[in-house]
Design a protein around this motif. Structure first.
Motif, PDB file in Angstrom:
ATOM      1  N   MET A   1       0.808  -0.981   0.006  1.00 43.53           N
ATOM      2  CA  MET A   1      -0.065  -0.139   0.218  1.00 43.53           C
ATOM      3  C   MET A   1       0.842   1.225   0.021  1.00 43.53           C
ATOM      4  SD  MET A   1      -2.919   0.723   2.803  1.00 43.53           S
ATOM      5  CE  MET A   1      -3.945   2.232   2.664  1.00 43.53           C
ATOM      6  N   CYS A   2       0.847   1.973  -0.938  1.00 41.69           N
ATOM      7  CA  CYS A   2       1.641   3.140  -1.255  1.00 41.69           C
ATOM      8  C   CYS A   2       1.689   4.097  -0.396  1.00 41.69           C
ATOM      9  CB  CYS A   2       1.493   3.716  -2.411  1.00 41.69           C
ATOM     10  SG  CYS A   2       2.416   5.324  -3.029  1.00 41.69           S
ATOM     11  N   GLY A   3       2.806   4.577   0.380  1.00 45.84           N
ATOM     12  CA  GLY A   3       2.923   5.758   1.168  1.00 45.84           C
ATOM     13  C   GLY A   3       2.611   5.471   2.765  1.00 45.84           C
ATOM     14  N   ILE A   4       2.397   4.122   3.102  1.00 42.84           N
ATOM     15  CA  ILE A   4       1.847   3.798   4.553  1.00 42.84           C
ATOM     16  C   ILE A   4       2.924   3.751   5.316  1.00 42.84           C
ATOM     17  CG2 ILE A   4       0.493   2.449   5.875  1.00 42.84           C
ATOM     18  CD1 ILE A   4      -1.084   4.059   3.977  1.00 42.84           C
ATOM     19  N   SER A   5       3.144   4.368   6.546  1.00 41.40           N
ATOM     20  CA  SER A   5       4.084   4.260   7.677  1.00 41.40           C
ATOM     21  C   SER A   5       4.027   2.823   8.364  1.00 41.40           C
ATOM     22  CB  SER A   5       3.959   5.409   8.486  1.00 41.40           C
ATOM     23  OG  SER A   5       2.774   5.120   9.429  1.00 41.40           O
ATOM     24  N   ASN A   6       5.281   2.558   8.997  1.00 37.82           N
ATOM     25  CA  ASN A   6       5.392   1.265   9.585  1.00 37.82           C
ATOM     26  C   ASN A   6       4.575   1.337  10.870  1.00 37.82           C
ATOM     27  OD1 ASN A   6       7.401   0.278   8.043  1.00 37.82           O
ATOM     28  ND2 ASN A   6       8.901   1.291   9.226  1.00 37.82           N
ATOM     29  N   LYS A   7       4.443   2.304  11.417  1.00 41.89           N
ATOM     30  CA  LYS A   7       3.351   2.335  12.546  1.00 41.89           C
ATOM     31  C   LYS A   7       1.833   1.948  12.014  1.00 41.89           C
ATOM     32  CE  LYS A   7       1.415   5.417  15.847  1.00 41.89           C
ATOM     33  NZ  LYS A   7       1.422   6.672  16.959  1.00 41.89           N
ATOM     34  N   PHE A   8       1.236   2.583  10.943  1.00 42.66           N
ATOM     35  CA  PHE A   8       0.349   2.279  10.313  1.00 42.66           C
ATOM     36  C   PHE A   8      -0.105   0.811   9.948  1.00 42.66           C
ATOM     37  CE2 PHE A   8      -3.249   3.323   6.838  1.00 42.66           C
ATOM     38  CZ  PHE A   8      -4.113   3.303   7.853  1.00 42.66           C
ATOM     39  N   LYS A   9       1.154   0.037   9.350  1.00 39.69           N
ATOM     40  CA  LYS A   9       1.169  -1.321   8.994  1.00 39.69           C
ATOM     41  C   LYS A   9       0.786  -2.159  10.026  1.00 39.69           C
ATOM     42  CE  LYS A   9       4.171  -0.879   4.758  1.00 39.69           C
ATOM     43  NZ  LYS A   9       5.645  -1.337   4.385  1.00 39.69           N
ATOM     44  N   ASN A  10       1.221  -1.704  11.292  1.00 42.53           N
ATOM     45  CA  ASN A  10       0.999  -2.734  12.100  1.00 42.53           C
ATOM     46  C   ASN A  10      -0.348  -3.009  12.816  1.00 42.53           C
ATOM     47  OD1 ASN A  10       3.817  -2.715  12.900  1.00 42.53           O
ATOM     48  ND2 ASN A  10       3.905  -1.280  14.260  1.00 42.53           N
ATOM     49  N   MET A  11      -1.501  -2.084  11.971  1.00 46.37           N
ATOM     50  CA  MET A  11      -2.704  -2.452  12.277  1.00 46.37           C
ATOM     51  C   MET A  11      -3.374  -3.680  11.618  1.00 46.37           C
ATOM     52  SD  MET A  11      -4.845   0.770  10.015  1.00 46.37           S
ATOM     53  CE  MET A  11      -6.215  -0.403  10.100  1.00 46.37           C
ATOM     54  N   TYR A  12      -2.575  -3.901  10.505  1.00 50.61           N
ATOM     55  CA  TYR A  12      -3.153  -5.061   9.467  1.00 50.61           C
ATOM     56  C   TYR A  12      -3.126  -6.418  10.498  1.00 50.61           C
ATOM     57  CZ  TYR A  12      -3.913  -1.752   5.719  1.00 50.61           C
ATOM     58  OH  TYR A  12      -4.232  -0.863   5.100  1.00 50.61           O
ATOM     59  N   LYS A  13      -4.058  -6.947  11.094  1.00 53.43           N
ATOM     60  CA  LYS A  13      -4.011  -8.060  11.877  1.00 53.43           C
ATOM     61  C   LYS A  13      -5.093  -8.902  11.682  1.00 53.43           C
ATOM     62  CE  LYS A  13      -4.463  -4.772  15.068  1.00 53.43           C
ATOM     63  NZ  LYS A  13      -5.074  -3.445  14.828  1.00 53.43           N
ATOM     64  N   THR A  14      -5.247 -10.071  12.004  1.00 57.56           N
ATOM     65  CA  THR A  14      -6.089 -10.878  11.677  1.00 57.56           C
ATOM     66  C   THR A  14      -7.551 -10.977  12.637  1.00 57.56           C
ATOM     67  OG1 THR A  14      -5.044 -12.521  13.261  1.00 57.56           O
ATOM     68  CG2 THR A  14      -4.507 -12.455  10.650  1.00 57.56           C
ATOM     69  N   SER A  15      -7.386 -10.272  13.753  1.00 57.72           N
ATOM     70  CA  SER A  15      -8.485 -10.111  14.634  1.00 57.72           C
ATOM     71  C   SER A  15      -8.406  -8.754  15.201  1.00 57.72           C
ATOM     72  CB  SER A  15      -8.449 -11.244  15.728  1.00 57.72           C
ATOM     73  OG  SER A  15      -7.521 -11.319  16.420  1.00 57.72           O
TER      74      SER A  15
END
Length: 526
Positions: A1-15
């Protein structure tokens, strides 16, 4: 996903497991209760937009035991069972009306919850002892208070926290000592993300210094409307222990399916119960503690505290008749800040909804559909040469910069449950687009520059599409109306980017829906 910070990536979870407090049924819901539910709802919707396959548990419900409920039923001259049913139904009706997308609605009078509470009590049993308990008791708050938690006002002893009267009470009940768990509680609280906002984290750190022995039950002859203590039918379980266990009931306790919660939402008035009592109970039971508690402040009405005495308690359903469900959702999440009390004012609501939903967004959409500049109601393709020329336009440069980072900026605010900050970014982007649209005078381009007109229309419609996508957690019904108007099919968070950045990310619409409808009807200001 273009331009997304590492902090924001951490929200991609399974639950994702988020809870509201369960609401006490001594009265109908007001806007403060709705605000708690809206924070959780917006968060759950945002997580789903970011990852459609995520397993979201979003729980809410009603707390139906205790002396206040018992007395409220008596005052209304109905059976306590019917009273609870009626108020609980009104909460469910209110939440349906405002599109609260909860996956579970718990009632503490349910058999399933009773099983959870009984089992949890037995897990706490090694830390519980029976004996004489005395102290200052606040009936309205249903809690005992220590000497340093009360003060004398006009000759009457009252709770420092709530201002409600207390009376000296002595009785036999079951007791639980909080003090042995102080060190472990401090370790849990030392995580900087544990209690948000920070102001409430600091309050809890001070409260920890005043741990004491609490009463976990009430004599049944005084409080009969409650769950019976296992093995002792003369005592009912303290309403707050009963209520807090609802979070375990939702998880399937005693056979836990998902635990611990990612976020507990609670109002500042019940911070002590969620930030001290609940984690200590969990520690005593050998269970994991919640990952985070998000605390929000209260709502005043015209700068005054809401109260039945003043007659200024705002019923959400009644308010929706004036401002619509989407309008009230928008206002509460737009103006509500966790760290300080919000102010509900009819004049303020009308001004904000008119300025932002009717004018900034609604009028911009209407202008893109005007017969003079878009008679065929198209969503024009983007001309690469025309946009290169527009990059020299300062108004487009500003808008382009905002659109490129909107997904990341708003996403980070939403992830932190600071929805007002995310909305502020979206509205600032729409205002920027209005300036861009006005500066390029599309009504003149329609006469002499069809290529640039198409480019201006495309950029404006893209801004509306992106803004509507980003506002989905806030006003789902209204954004659905906009996205349907624009014939937008792809509606997940990774589509909150402009077409000229992610050209292959999604299929741009070709036409705008010709149905003529007003996005948000302007409200009359007296």
């Amino acid at each position: 996903m273009c331009g997304i910070s590492n902090k924001f990536k951490n929200m991609y979870k399974t639950s994702y497991f988020i809870t509201t407090p369960i609401f006490y049924v001594n009265a109908n819901p007001h806007i403060g209760h709705l605000y708690s539910a809206l924070i959780a709802d917006a968060s759950a919707r945002f997580q789903k937009l970011c990852n459609p396959s995520i397993n979201v548990i979003f729980s809410t419900g009603t707390d139906e035991h205790g002396l206040k409920v018992q007395r409220a039923a008596e005052a209304n001259k109905v059976s306590v069972e019917n009273y609870c049913q009626n108020i609980s139904n009104y909460y469910e009706t209110t939440f349906r009306k405002f599109n609260i997308s909860h996956s579970s609605f718990i009632r503490t009078t349910s058999k399933k919850h009773n099983v959870s509470v009984q089992h949890f009590w037995k897990r706490l049993q090694p830390h519980i002892k029976k004996g004489k308990y005395n102290g200052w008791y606040c009936t309205a708050d249903e809690t005992f208070l220590s000497e340093d938690q009360i003060e004398i006002i006009n000759g009457m002893r009252v709770s420092k926290e709530s201002g409600r009267p207390v009376e000296w009470t002595e009785e036999d009940n079951y007791k639980f000592d909080l003090r042995p768990f102080k060190e472990k509680l401090v370790d849990w609280l030392n995580h900087q993300e544990r209690i948000k906002p920070k102001i409430f984290h600091d309050i809890l750190l001070r409260e920890i210094n005043y741990l004491y022995e609490i009463s976990l039950s009430r004599p049944k002859h005084r409080v009969n409307w409650g769950l019976t203590v296992p093995g002792d039918d003369t005592q009912t379980i303290y309403v707050w222990l009963d209520a807090l266990v609802n979070y375990l009931t939702i998880s399937g306790y005693p056979e836990i399916k998902m635990w611990p919660p990612d976020v507990h939402i609670c109002g500042k008035d019940i911070l002590k119960f969620h930030g001290i009592y609940w984690p200590i109970f969990l520690l005593a039971a050998g269970l994991k503690l919640p990952k985070q508690i998000f605390v929000h402040s209260h709502w005043k009405v015209n700068d005054e505290k809401m109260s039945k005495t003043k007659g200024n308690v705002v019923d959400p359903i009644e308010a929706s008749h004036l401002y619509t469900e989407s309008g009230l959702r928008y206002f509460l999440l737009r103006e509500g800040t966790a760290h300080s009390d919000g102010n509900y004012s009819d004049l303020k609501i009308r001004r904000i909804l008119n300025a932002e939903l009717a004018d900034t967004m609604g009028n911009l959409l209407n202008r893109c559909c005007g017969k003079a500049i878009n008679p065929n109601m198209i969503y024009p393709d983007l001309d690469s040469i025309a946009i290169e020329k527009l990059l020299l336009d300062s108004k487009f440069k500003e808008l382009n910069t905002r659109l490129n980072i909107l997904s990341n900026t708003v996403g980070n605010h939403y992830e932190e449950l600071n929805f007002y900050k995310g909305i502020d970014e979206i509205i600032a982007t729409l205002q920027c687009c209005n300036r861009f649209f006005e500066y390029n005078k599309p009504w003149q381009l329609a006469k002499n520059d069809a290529i640039k007109l198409s480019c201006v229309l495309h950029i404006t419609l893209e801004t509306l599409r992106i803004s509507a996508l980003a506002l989905q957690p806030i006003i789902p019904a209204l954004t659905n109306k906009i996205l349907n108007k624009l014939n937008v099919k792809s509606r997940n968070w990774n589509h909150v980017t402009p077409s000229w950045i992610n050209k292959d990310q999604y299929d741009c619409p070709k036409y705008i829906n010709k149905e003529n409808n007003i996005l948000f009807k302007k409200l009359v200001i007296n």
